[in-house]
Design an enzyme around this catalytic site. Structure first.
Site, PDB file in Angstrom:
ATOM      1  N   GLU A 146       0.707  -1.332  -0.089  1.00 20.95           N
ATOM      2  CA  GLU A 146       0.137   0.070   0.018  1.00 20.95           C
ATOM      3  C   GLU A 146       0.801   1.308  -0.085  1.00 20.95           C
ATOM      4  OE1 GLU A 146      -3.507   0.164  -0.043  1.00 20.95           O
ATOM      5  OE2 GLU A 146      -2.635   2.222  -0.332  1.00 20.95           O
ATOM      6  N   ARG A 149      -0.953   7.853   1.269  1.00 22.33           N
ATOM      7  CA  ARG A 149      -0.362   9.016   2.119  1.00 22.33           C
ATOM      8  C   ARG A 149      -1.289   9.522   2.981  1.00 22.33           C
ATOM      9  NH1 ARG A 149       0.070  12.966  -3.020  1.00 22.33           N
ATOM     10  NH2 ARG A 149      -1.714  11.686  -3.012  1.00 22.33           N
ATOM     11  N   LYS A 204       7.932  -1.533  -1.789  1.00 26.21           N
ATOM     12  CA  LYS A 204       7.525  -0.604  -0.634  1.00 26.21           C
ATOM     13  C   LYS A 204       8.762  -0.053   0.140  1.00 26.21           C
ATOM     14  CE  LYS A 204       4.985   1.674   1.838  1.00 26.21           C
ATOM     15  NZ  LYS A 204       3.680   1.615   2.727  1.00 26.21           N
ATOM     16  N   CYS A 260       5.807   5.903   8.953  1.00 26.46           N
ATOM     17  CA  CYS A 260       6.167   4.993   7.817  1.00 26.46           C
ATOM     18  C   CYS A 260       7.825   5.187   7.653  1.00 26.46           C
ATOM     19  CB  CYS A 260       5.270   5.284   6.526  1.00 26.46           C
ATOM     20  SG  CYS A 260       3.694   4.623   6.855  1.00 26.46           S
ATOM     21  N   LYS A 263      10.580   4.682  10.534  1.00 27.93           N
ATOM     22  CA  LYS A 263      10.771   3.247  10.935  1.00 27.93           C
ATOM     23  C   LYS A 263      11.167   2.450   9.817  1.00 27.93           C
ATOM     24  CE  LYS A 263       6.425   1.360  10.308  1.00 27.93           C
ATOM     25  NZ  LYS A 263       6.004   0.041   9.578  1.00 27.93           N
TER      26      LYS A 263
HETATM   27  C1  UDX Z   1       4.514   8.036   3.129  1.00 28.36           C
HETATM   28  C2  UDX Z   1       4.633   7.851   1.687  1.00 28.36           C
HETATM   29  O1  UDX Z   1       4.823   8.825   1.050  1.00 28.36           O
HETATM   30  C3  UDX Z   1       3.330   6.791   1.261  1.00 28.36           C
HETATM   31  O2  UDX Z   1       3.732   6.537  -0.061  1.00 28.36           O
HETATM   32  C4  UDX Z   1       3.753   5.616   2.112  1.00 28.36           C
HETATM   33  O3  UDX Z   1       2.695   4.695   1.851  1.00 28.36           O
HETATM   34  C5  UDX Z   1       3.602   5.675   3.635  1.00 28.36           C
HETATM   35  O4  UDX Z   1       4.814   6.773   4.125  1.00 28.36           O
HETATM   36  P1  UDX Z   1       3.028   9.620   4.876  1.00 28.36           P
HETATM   37  O5  UDX Z   1       3.924   9.022   5.966  1.00 28.36           O
HETATM   38  O6  UDX Z   1       1.637   9.810   4.812  1.00 28.36           O
HETATM   39  O7  UDX Z   1       3.496   8.890   3.388  1.00 28.36           O
HETATM   40  O8  UDX Z   1       3.913  11.115   4.565  1.00 28.36           O
HETATM   41  P2  UDX Z   1       4.560  11.486   3.290  1.00 28.36           P
HETATM   42  O9  UDX Z   1       3.543  12.616   2.566  1.00 28.36           O
HETATM   43  O10 UDX Z   1       5.218  11.014   2.461  1.00 28.36           O
HETATM   44  O11 UDX Z   1       5.582  12.770   4.419  1.00 28.36           O
HETATM   45  C6  UDX Z   1       6.573  12.248   5.039  1.00 28.36           C
HETATM   46  C7  UDX Z   1       7.217  13.206   5.839  1.00 28.36           C
HETATM   47  O12 UDX Z   1       8.285  13.900   5.172  1.00 28.36           O
HETATM   48  C8  UDX Z   1       6.652  14.298   6.594  1.00 28.36           C
HETATM   49  O13 UDX Z   1       6.959  14.620   7.780  1.00 28.36           O
HETATM   50  C9  UDX Z   1       6.805  15.626   5.772  1.00 28.36           C
HETATM   51  O14 UDX Z   1       6.509  16.796   6.454  1.00 28.36           O
HETATM   52  C10 UDX Z   1       8.088  15.174   5.350  1.00 28.36           C
HETATM   53  N1  UDX Z   1       8.493  15.723   4.053  1.00 28.36           N
HETATM   54  C11 UDX Z   1       7.937  15.414   2.858  1.00 28.36           C
HETATM   55  C12 UDX Z   1       9.593  16.871   4.029  1.00 28.36           C
HETATM   56  O15 UDX Z   1      10.047  17.202   5.063  1.00 28.36           O
HETATM   57  N2  UDX Z   1       9.816  17.544   2.813  1.00 28.36           N
HETATM   58  C13 UDX Z   1       9.317  17.142   1.503  1.00 28.36           C
HETATM   59  O16 UDX Z   1       9.672  17.623   0.473  1.00 28.36           O
HETATM   60  C14 UDX Z   1       8.228  16.123   1.439  1.00 28.36           C
END
Ligand code: UDX
Length: 433
Positions: A146, A149, A204, A260, A263
Protein backbone atom coordinates in the site's frame (compact mmCIF):
# COMPACT_ATOMS: atom_id res chain seq x y z
CA UNK A 1 -16.34 -9.61 -3.63
CA UNK A 2 -16.64 -10.59 0.03
CA UNK A 3 -13.68 -9.04 1.82
CA UNK A 4 -12.26 -8.98 5.33
CA UNK A 5 -9.72 -6.39 6.42
CA UNK A 6 -7.65 -7.37 9.46
CA UNK A 7 -6.34 -4.26 11.24
CA UNK A 8 -8.37 -1.04 11.20
CA UNK A 9 -5.76 1.68 11.69
CA UNK A 10 -4.84 4.44 9.22
CA UNK A 11 -4.45 1.87 6.48
CA UNK A 12 -7.15 -0.73 7.20
CA UNK A 13 -10.01 1.60 8.13
CA UNK A 14 -9.58 3.55 4.91
CA UNK A 15 -9.12 0.42 2.83
CA UNK A 16 -12.23 -1.25 4.28
CA UNK A 17 -14.38 1.87 3.75
CA UNK A 18 -13.10 2.40 0.21
CA UNK A 19 -13.60 -1.23 -0.82
CA UNK A 20 -17.23 -1.07 0.42
CA UNK A 21 -17.78 2.14 -1.53
CA UNK A 22 -16.56 0.36 -4.64
CA UNK A 23 -19.34 -2.21 -4.22
CA UNK A 24 -17.68 -4.99 -2.22
CA UNK A 25 -19.08 -6.54 0.98
CA UNK A 26 -16.55 -5.77 3.68
CA UNK A 27 -15.96 -6.64 7.31
CA UNK A 28 -13.26 -4.75 9.18
CA UNK A 29 -11.70 -6.67 12.08
CA UNK A 30 -9.52 -5.31 14.88
CA UNK A 31 -8.64 -6.40 18.43
CA UNK A 32 -9.20 -2.86 19.76
CA UNK A 33 -12.82 -2.71 21.02
CA UNK A 34 -12.85 1.09 21.38
CA UNK A 35 -11.70 1.50 17.79
CA UNK A 36 -14.30 -0.94 16.48
CA UNK A 37 -17.08 0.78 18.45
CA UNK A 38 -16.18 4.15 17.00
CA UNK A 39 -15.86 2.85 13.45
CA UNK A 40 -19.21 1.05 13.77
CA UNK A 41 -20.76 4.36 14.82
CA UNK A 42 -19.35 5.97 11.66
CA UNK A 43 -16.66 7.93 13.53
CA UNK A 44 -13.05 7.45 12.40
CA UNK A 45 -10.75 7.04 15.43
CA UNK A 46 -8.24 9.37 13.71
CA UNK A 47 -8.41 12.44 11.49
CA UNK A 48 -8.31 11.76 7.76
CA UNK A 49 -9.95 14.15 5.29
CA UNK A 50 -12.92 12.57 3.48
CA UNK A 51 -12.99 9.48 5.69
CA UNK A 52 -16.02 10.42 7.86
CA UNK A 53 -18.19 10.83 4.76
CA UNK A 54 -16.86 7.65 3.15
CA UNK A 55 -17.32 5.64 6.32
CA UNK A 56 -20.87 6.85 6.92
CA UNK A 57 -21.91 6.23 3.32
CA UNK A 58 -20.37 2.75 3.28
CA UNK A 59 -22.02 1.73 6.56
CA UNK A 60 -25.36 3.12 5.35
CA UNK A 61 -25.06 1.07 2.14
CA UNK A 62 -25.09 -2.08 4.30
CA UNK A 63 -21.83 -3.25 2.72
CA UNK A 64 -19.51 -2.35 5.61
CA UNK A 65 -19.40 -3.50 9.20
CA UNK A 66 -16.77 -3.75 11.91
CA UNK A 67 -16.17 -6.38 14.57
CA UNK A 68 -13.58 -7.65 17.02
CA UNK A 69 -14.55 -11.24 16.19
CA UNK A 70 -12.12 -12.73 13.68
CA UNK A 71 -14.63 -15.52 12.96
CA UNK A 72 -16.41 -12.92 10.81
CA UNK A 73 -13.62 -13.50 8.28
CA UNK A 74 -15.28 -16.84 7.49
CA UNK A 75 -17.86 -14.91 5.42
CA UNK A 76 -15.15 -13.51 3.15
CA UNK A 77 -12.89 -15.05 0.50
CA UNK A 78 -10.40 -12.18 0.15
CA UNK A 79 -8.59 -11.16 3.34
CA UNK A 80 -6.44 -8.05 3.55
CA UNK A 81 -3.75 -7.93 6.24
CA UNK A 82 -3.46 -4.26 7.25
CA UNK A 83 -1.96 -4.44 10.74
CA UNK A 84 0.96 -2.28 11.87
CA UNK A 85 4.64 -3.23 11.76
CA UNK A 86 6.17 -0.76 14.24
CA UNK A 87 9.84 -0.50 15.12
CA UNK A 88 10.88 -2.98 17.82
CA UNK A 89 11.40 -1.48 21.27
CA UNK A 90 15.04 -2.62 21.49
CA UNK A 91 16.33 -2.15 17.96
CA UNK A 92 15.74 -1.00 14.40
CA UNK A 93 13.98 -4.07 13.00
CA UNK A 94 10.25 -4.23 12.28
CA UNK A 95 8.11 -5.88 14.93
CA UNK A 96 6.12 -8.56 13.11
CA UNK A 97 4.09 -9.69 16.07
CA UNK A 98 0.82 -8.20 14.77
CA UNK A 99 1.27 -9.70 11.30
CA UNK A 100 2.02 -13.12 12.77
CA UNK A 101 -0.97 -12.89 15.13
CA UNK A 102 -3.29 -11.86 12.29
CA UNK A 103 -2.27 -14.90 10.23
CA UNK A 104 -2.53 -17.23 13.26
CA UNK A 105 -6.07 -16.03 13.92
CA UNK A 106 -7.12 -16.17 10.30
CA UNK A 107 -5.85 -19.68 9.56
CA UNK A 108 -8.94 -21.55 10.92
CA UNK A 109 -11.22 -19.57 8.59
CA UNK A 110 -9.42 -19.87 5.27
CA UNK A 111 -9.15 -22.60 2.68
CA UNK A 112 -9.14 -23.35 -1.05
CA UNK A 113 -10.38 -20.43 -3.13
CA UNK A 114 -9.37 -17.84 -0.52
CA UNK A 115 -6.79 -15.14 -1.21
CA UNK A 116 -4.82 -13.44 1.58
CA UNK A 117 -3.54 -10.05 0.42
CA UNK A 118 -0.72 -8.66 2.57
CA UNK A 119 -0.73 -4.85 2.72
CA UNK A 120 1.42 -4.24 5.80
CA UNK A 121 4.99 -3.06 5.19
CA UNK A 122 7.21 -6.04 6.03
CA UNK A 123 10.88 -7.02 5.79
CA UNK A 124 11.70 -8.84 2.57
CA UNK A 125 11.30 -12.59 3.08
CA UNK A 126 8.22 -12.33 5.30
CA UNK A 127 5.71 -13.24 2.58
CA UNK A 128 7.56 -16.42 1.59
CA UNK A 129 7.52 -17.53 5.23
CA UNK A 130 3.83 -16.73 5.70
CA UNK A 131 2.90 -18.35 2.37
CA UNK A 132 3.93 -21.80 3.56
CA UNK A 133 1.43 -21.68 6.40
CA UNK A 134 -1.32 -20.15 4.30
CA UNK A 135 -0.86 -22.56 1.42
CA UNK A 136 -1.14 -25.53 3.80
CA UNK A 137 -4.86 -24.61 4.09
CA UNK A 138 -5.30 -24.46 0.30
CA UNK A 139 -5.54 -20.63 0.35
CA UNK A 140 -3.11 -18.41 -1.58
CA UNK A 141 -1.04 -15.36 -0.61
CA UNK A 142 -0.45 -12.21 -2.62
CA UNK A 143 1.80 -9.40 -1.36
CA UNK A 144 -0.02 -6.22 -2.33
CA UNK A 145 1.78 -3.23 -0.77
CA UNK A 146 0.00 0.00 0.00
CA UNK A 147 1.40 3.42 -0.90
CA UNK A 148 -1.20 5.71 0.63
CA UNK A 149 -0.21 9.05 2.09
CA UNK A 150 -1.92 10.24 5.23
CA UNK A 151 -4.05 13.26 4.42
CA UNK A 152 -4.76 11.86 0.95
CA UNK A 153 -5.52 8.28 2.01
CA UNK A 154 -9.02 8.11 0.53
CA UNK A 155 -7.86 9.33 -2.87
CA UNK A 156 -4.77 7.10 -2.83
CA UNK A 157 -6.87 4.03 -1.99
CA UNK A 158 -9.65 4.59 -4.53
CA UNK A 159 -7.29 5.82 -7.26
CA UNK A 160 -3.81 4.44 -6.49
CA UNK A 161 -0.95 5.43 -8.80
CA UNK A 162 0.04 1.78 -9.23
CA UNK A 163 -0.95 -1.71 -8.09
CA UNK A 164 1.67 -4.28 -7.19
CA UNK A 165 0.87 -7.98 -6.87
CA UNK A 166 3.65 -10.19 -5.51
CA UNK A 167 2.68 -13.82 -5.98
CA UNK A 168 3.91 -17.35 -6.72
CA UNK A 169 4.92 -17.82 -10.34
CA UNK A 170 1.89 -18.84 -12.38
CA UNK A 171 -0.70 -17.99 -9.73
CA UNK A 172 -2.94 -16.28 -12.25
CA UNK A 173 -6.05 -17.20 -10.27
CA UNK A 174 -5.03 -14.96 -7.34
CA UNK A 175 -4.14 -12.10 -9.70
CA UNK A 176 -7.60 -12.43 -11.26
CA UNK A 177 -9.23 -12.20 -7.81
CA UNK A 178 -7.35 -8.97 -7.02
CA UNK A 179 -8.23 -7.63 -10.48
CA UNK A 180 -11.87 -8.00 -9.52
CA UNK A 181 -11.27 -6.24 -6.19
CA UNK A 182 -9.48 -3.38 -7.96
CA UNK A 183 -11.71 -3.30 -11.06
CA UNK A 184 -12.40 0.43 -10.58
CA UNK A 185 -8.73 1.41 -10.47
CA UNK A 186 -7.87 -0.88 -13.38
CA UNK A 187 -10.65 0.65 -15.50
CA UNK A 188 -9.03 4.04 -14.86
CA UNK A 189 -5.83 2.67 -16.40
CA UNK A 190 -3.85 2.23 -13.16
CA UNK A 191 -0.54 0.46 -13.94
CA UNK A 192 -0.42 -3.07 -12.50
CA UNK A 193 2.88 -4.79 -11.82
CA UNK A 194 2.78 -8.55 -11.26
CA UNK A 195 5.92 -9.90 -9.65
CA UNK A 196 7.28 -12.25 -6.99
CA UNK A 197 6.93 -11.89 -3.21
CA UNK A 198 10.41 -10.45 -2.60
CA UNK A 199 10.11 -7.77 -5.28
CA UNK A 200 6.68 -6.69 -4.04
CA UNK A 201 7.97 -6.37 -0.47
CA UNK A 202 11.02 -4.45 -1.66
CA UNK A 203 9.00 -2.09 -3.86
CA UNK A 204 7.39 -0.67 -0.77
CA UNK A 205 10.48 -0.25 1.39
CA UNK A 206 12.63 1.00 -1.46
CA UNK A 207 9.99 3.59 -2.43
CA UNK A 208 9.99 4.92 1.13
CA UNK A 209 13.79 4.76 1.29
CA UNK A 210 13.98 6.81 -1.91
CA UNK A 211 11.55 9.45 -0.61
CA UNK A 212 13.43 9.69 2.70
CA UNK A 213 16.73 10.02 0.82
CA UNK A 214 15.33 12.78 -1.37
CA UNK A 215 14.24 14.75 1.69
CA UNK A 216 17.56 14.23 3.47
CA UNK A 217 19.43 15.19 0.32
CA UNK A 218 17.79 18.61 0.26
CA UNK A 219 18.23 18.95 4.00
CA UNK A 220 21.95 18.20 3.58
CA UNK A 221 22.02 20.99 0.98
CA UNK A 222 20.30 23.20 3.56
CA UNK A 223 23.22 22.59 5.92
CA UNK A 224 25.66 23.60 3.20
CA UNK A 225 23.52 26.63 2.39
CA UNK A 226 23.67 27.67 6.04
CA UNK A 227 27.47 27.55 5.92
CA UNK A 228 27.67 29.57 2.72
CA UNK A 229 24.78 32.01 2.74
CA UNK A 230 23.06 30.22 -0.15
CA UNK A 231 19.27 29.78 -0.33
CA UNK A 232 18.13 26.13 -0.34
CA UNK A 233 14.62 26.94 -1.58
CA UNK A 234 15.94 28.62 -4.70
CA UNK A 235 18.39 25.76 -5.11
CA UNK A 236 15.52 23.23 -4.93
CA UNK A 237 13.48 25.25 -7.43
CA UNK A 238 16.42 25.36 -9.81
CA UNK A 239 17.41 21.69 -9.64
CA UNK A 240 13.75 20.64 -9.55
CA UNK A 241 13.24 22.02 -13.07
CA UNK A 242 15.33 19.10 -14.27
CA UNK A 243 12.59 16.53 -14.81
CA UNK A 244 15.05 13.77 -13.91
CA UNK A 245 15.22 15.30 -10.42
CA UNK A 246 11.74 16.83 -10.03
CA UNK A 247 10.67 19.43 -7.45
CA UNK A 248 8.43 17.21 -5.30
CA UNK A 249 9.84 16.01 -1.96
CA UNK A 250 12.58 18.62 -2.16
CA UNK A 251 11.23 20.85 0.61
CA UNK A 252 13.95 21.48 3.18
CA UNK A 253 12.85 21.84 6.78
CA UNK A 254 12.69 19.86 10.00
CA UNK A 255 12.54 16.67 7.96
CA UNK A 256 10.41 13.59 7.74
CA UNK A 257 8.47 11.83 10.47
CA UNK A 258 5.31 9.78 10.75
CA UNK A 259 4.47 6.13 11.07
CA UNK A 260 6.27 5.04 7.89
CA UNK A 261 9.40 6.75 6.58
CA UNK A 262 11.54 6.76 9.77
CA UNK A 263 10.79 3.22 10.90
CA UNK A 264 10.82 1.82 7.37
CA UNK A 265 14.36 3.01 6.61
CA UNK A 266 15.55 1.59 9.94
CA UNK A 267 13.82 -1.75 9.36
CA UNK A 268 15.26 -1.88 5.85
CA UNK A 269 18.77 -1.32 7.22
CA UNK A 270 18.26 -4.02 9.86
CA UNK A 271 16.98 -6.51 7.27
CA UNK A 272 19.81 -5.75 4.83
CA UNK A 273 22.32 -6.39 7.64
CA UNK A 274 20.65 -9.76 8.36
CA UNK A 275 21.03 -10.58 4.68
CA UNK A 276 24.75 -9.71 4.78
CA UNK A 277 24.11 -6.66 2.58
CA UNK A 278 24.28 -3.95 5.22
CA UNK A 279 26.70 -1.89 3.19
CA UNK A 280 24.25 -1.63 0.28
CA UNK A 281 21.96 0.57 2.35
CA UNK A 282 24.48 1.97 4.83
CA UNK A 283 23.64 5.41 3.36
CA UNK A 284 20.20 5.15 5.00
CA UNK A 285 21.89 5.62 8.39
CA UNK A 286 23.21 8.92 7.05
CA UNK A 287 19.72 9.77 5.77
CA UNK A 288 18.39 9.16 9.28
CA UNK A 289 21.16 11.22 10.94
CA UNK A 290 20.68 14.20 8.63
CA UNK A 291 16.96 14.03 9.33
CA UNK A 292 17.39 14.03 13.11
CA UNK A 293 20.02 16.82 12.95
CA UNK A 294 17.49 19.18 11.37
CA UNK A 295 15.26 18.92 14.43
CA UNK A 296 18.18 20.00 16.61
CA UNK A 297 18.91 22.93 14.29
CA UNK A 298 15.64 24.57 15.36
CA UNK A 299 16.60 24.43 19.04
CA UNK A 300 20.06 25.83 18.19
CA UNK A 301 18.51 28.69 16.22
CA UNK A 302 16.05 29.40 19.04
CA UNK A 303 18.87 29.67 21.58
CA UNK A 304 20.92 31.88 19.27
CA UNK A 305 17.97 34.19 18.61
CA UNK A 306 17.09 34.52 22.29
CA UNK A 307 20.57 35.52 23.40
CA UNK A 308 22.05 32.10 24.16
CA UNK A 309 19.29 30.54 26.24
CA UNK A 310 15.58 29.86 25.90
CA UNK A 311 15.18 29.43 29.66
CA UNK A 312 12.00 31.09 30.90
CA UNK A 313 11.06 32.41 27.45
CA UNK A 314 7.61 31.82 26.00
CA UNK A 315 7.86 29.99 22.67
CA UNK A 316 4.83 29.45 20.44
CA UNK A 317 5.31 26.17 18.58
CA UNK A 318 2.96 26.04 15.60
CA UNK A 319 2.22 22.41 14.76
CA UNK A 320 2.76 19.10 16.51
CA UNK A 321 1.72 16.62 13.79
CA UNK A 322 4.32 15.12 11.44
CA UNK A 323 2.65 16.87 8.52
CA UNK A 324 -0.50 18.92 7.89
CA UNK A 325 -3.93 17.33 7.26
CA UNK A 326 -3.21 14.56 9.77
CA UNK A 327 -3.56 14.11 13.53
CA UNK A 328 -0.60 11.71 13.57
CA UNK A 329 2.25 12.60 15.94
CA UNK A 330 4.24 9.39 15.54
CA UNK A 331 7.93 10.31 15.23
CA UNK A 332 6.85 13.88 14.57
CA UNK A 333 9.70 16.36 14.04
CA UNK A 334 7.37 19.13 15.23
CA UNK A 335 6.61 17.47 18.55
CA UNK A 336 10.28 16.61 19.01
CA UNK A 337 11.19 20.27 18.59
CA UNK A 338 8.56 21.29 21.16
CA UNK A 339 9.83 18.71 23.64
CA UNK A 340 13.47 19.71 23.25
CA UNK A 341 12.69 23.43 23.68
CA UNK A 342 10.77 22.57 26.84
CA UNK A 343 13.76 20.48 27.98
CA UNK A 344 15.94 23.58 27.54
CA UNK A 345 13.74 25.48 30.00
CA UNK A 346 11.41 27.34 27.62
CA UNK A 347 7.74 27.86 28.37
CA UNK A 348 6.45 26.07 25.29
CA UNK A 349 2.86 26.53 24.17
CA UNK A 350 2.19 24.19 21.26
CA UNK A 351 -0.73 24.69 18.90
CA UNK A 352 -2.22 22.29 16.36
CA UNK A 353 -5.63 22.13 14.68
CA UNK A 354 -5.91 18.33 14.93
CA UNK A 355 -2.96 16.84 16.78
CA UNK A 356 -3.34 18.14 20.35
CA UNK A 357 -5.09 15.06 21.81
CA UNK A 358 -2.51 12.63 20.41
CA UNK A 359 0.40 14.86 21.41
CA UNK A 360 -0.89 15.24 24.95
CA UNK A 361 -1.02 11.46 25.36
CA UNK A 362 2.67 11.21 24.49
CA UNK A 363 3.97 14.38 26.10
CA UNK A 364 1.61 15.61 28.81
CA UNK A 365 4.33 17.93 30.15
CA UNK A 366 3.74 20.46 27.36
CA UNK A 367 1.07 23.17 27.28
CA UNK A 368 -1.25 22.75 24.31
CA UNK A 369 -3.83 24.97 22.66
CA UNK A 370 -5.98 24.39 19.62
CA UNK A 371 -6.15 28.05 18.67
CA UNK A 372 -2.78 29.50 17.62
CA UNK A 373 -3.71 32.94 19.00
CA UNK A 374 -3.39 31.60 22.55
CA UNK A 375 0.10 30.32 21.78
CA UNK A 376 1.17 33.52 20.04
CA UNK A 377 -0.02 35.95 22.73
CA UNK A 378 3.02 37.33 24.51
CA UNK A 379 5.43 34.86 22.85
CA UNK A 380 9.11 35.77 22.73
CA UNK A 381 9.64 33.53 19.71
CA UNK A 382 7.43 31.81 17.13
CA UNK A 383 8.45 28.46 15.66
CA UNK A 384 6.52 27.02 12.71
CA UNK A 385 7.12 23.27 12.44
CA UNK A 386 4.03 21.88 10.66
CA UNK A 387 2.87 23.75 7.58
CA UNK A 388 -0.86 23.77 8.30
CA UNK A 389 -2.57 26.30 5.99
CA UNK A 390 -3.88 28.02 9.15
CA UNK A 391 -0.27 28.84 10.06
CA UNK A 392 1.30 29.50 6.67
CA UNK A 393 -1.61 31.88 5.99
CA UNK A 394 -1.14 33.89 9.22
CA UNK A 395 -1.08 37.62 8.62
CA UNK A 396 2.40 38.78 9.74
CA UNK A 397 1.14 42.29 10.56
CA UNK A 398 -1.71 41.09 12.80
CA UNK A 399 0.46 38.35 14.32
CA UNK A 400 3.08 40.91 15.29
CA UNK A 401 0.51 42.68 17.43
CA UNK A 402 0.10 39.51 19.51
CA UNK A 403 3.69 38.61 20.31
CA UNK A 404 6.25 40.04 22.71
CA UNK A 405 9.18 39.36 20.38
CA UNK A 406 8.84 39.48 16.57
CA UNK A 407 11.19 36.60 15.78
CA UNK A 408 10.03 33.64 13.69
CA UNK A 409 11.81 30.38 12.90
CA UNK A 410 10.24 28.87 9.80
CA UNK A 411 11.00 25.15 10.27
CA UNK A 412 9.24 24.26 7.01
CA UNK A 413 10.32 27.20 4.82
CA UNK A 414 6.62 27.64 4.28
CA UNK A 415 6.01 31.28 5.21
CA UNK A 416 6.09 34.21 2.80
CA UNK A 417 9.49 35.38 4.01
CA UNK A 418 9.42 38.79 2.35
CA UNK A 419 5.98 39.60 3.81
CA UNK A 420 7.13 38.64 7.31
CA UNK A 421 10.31 40.66 7.03
CA UNK A 422 8.34 43.63 5.64
CA UNK A 423 6.04 43.41 8.68
CA UNK A 424 9.06 43.87 10.94
CA UNK A 425 9.85 40.27 11.84
CA UNK A 426 13.28 38.77 12.19
CA UNK A 427 12.99 35.66 10.00
CA UNK A 428 15.13 32.50 10.23
CA UNK A 429 14.50 29.69 7.77
CA UNK A 430 16.07 26.26 7.29
CA UNK A 431 18.92 26.63 4.80
CA UNK A 432 17.91 30.19 4.00
CA UNK A 433 17.60 33.46 5.88
C1 UDX B 1 4.68 8.01 3.24
C2 UDX B 1 4.74 7.72 1.72
O1 UDX B 1 4.65 8.96 1.01
C3 UDX B 1 3.62 6.79 1.33
O2 UDX B 1 3.72 6.47 -0.06
C4 UDX B 1 3.73 5.52 2.17
O3 UDX B 1 2.65 4.65 1.86
C5 UDX B 1 3.71 5.86 3.65
O4 UDX B 1 4.73 6.78 3.96
P1 UDX B 1 3.20 9.58 4.79
O5 UDX B 1 3.90 8.97 5.97
O6 UDX B 1 1.72 9.78 4.86
O7 UDX B 1 3.46 8.70 3.49
O8 UDX B 1 3.86 11.01 4.57
P2 UDX B 1 4.61 11.80 3.39
O9 UDX B 1 3.65 12.69 2.71
O10 UDX B 1 5.43 10.92 2.55
O11 UDX B 1 5.56 12.74 4.27
C6 UDX B 1 6.51 12.15 5.15
C7 UDX B 1 7.28 13.20 5.90
O12 UDX B 1 8.20 13.85 5.05
C8 UDX B 1 6.45 14.30 6.55
O13 UDX B 1 6.94 14.51 7.87
C9 UDX B 1 6.71 15.50 5.67
O14 UDX B 1 6.59 16.71 6.37
C10 UDX B 1 8.14 15.25 5.24
N1 UDX B 1 8.50 15.92 3.97
C11 UDX B 1 7.86 15.60 2.82
C12 UDX B 1 9.54 16.84 3.95
O15 UDX B 1 10.16 17.13 4.99
N2 UDX B 1 9.89 17.43 2.78
C13 UDX B 1 9.25 17.15 1.60
O16 UDX B 1 9.62 17.74 0.57
C14 UDX B 1 8.19 16.20 1.63
Amino acid sequence: MRISVIGCGYLGAVHASAMAKLGHDVVGIDVDTAKIDRLSAGEPPFFEPGLPELLTASIASGRLRFTTDVAAAAEATVHFIAVGTPQTADGNAADLRFVNAAIDELLPYIGPGHVIAGKSTVPVGTAARLAERIEATGARLVWNPEFLREGYAVHDTVEPDRLVYGLRAGDEASAAVLDEVYAHALELGTPRIVTDFATAELVKVSANAFLATKISFINAMAEIAEATGADVTQLADAIGHDTRIGRRFLNAGVGFGGGCLPKDIRAFTARAEELGRGESVAFLKEVDSINLRRRRRVADLAMAELGGSVNGKKIAVLGVTFKPHSDDVRDSPALDVAVSLKGLGAHVVAADPKGVANARLRHPQLDYVEDATDALSGADLVVLVTEWPEYTGLDPVATRELVAGAIVIDGRNALDRDAWIAAGWRYRGMGRD
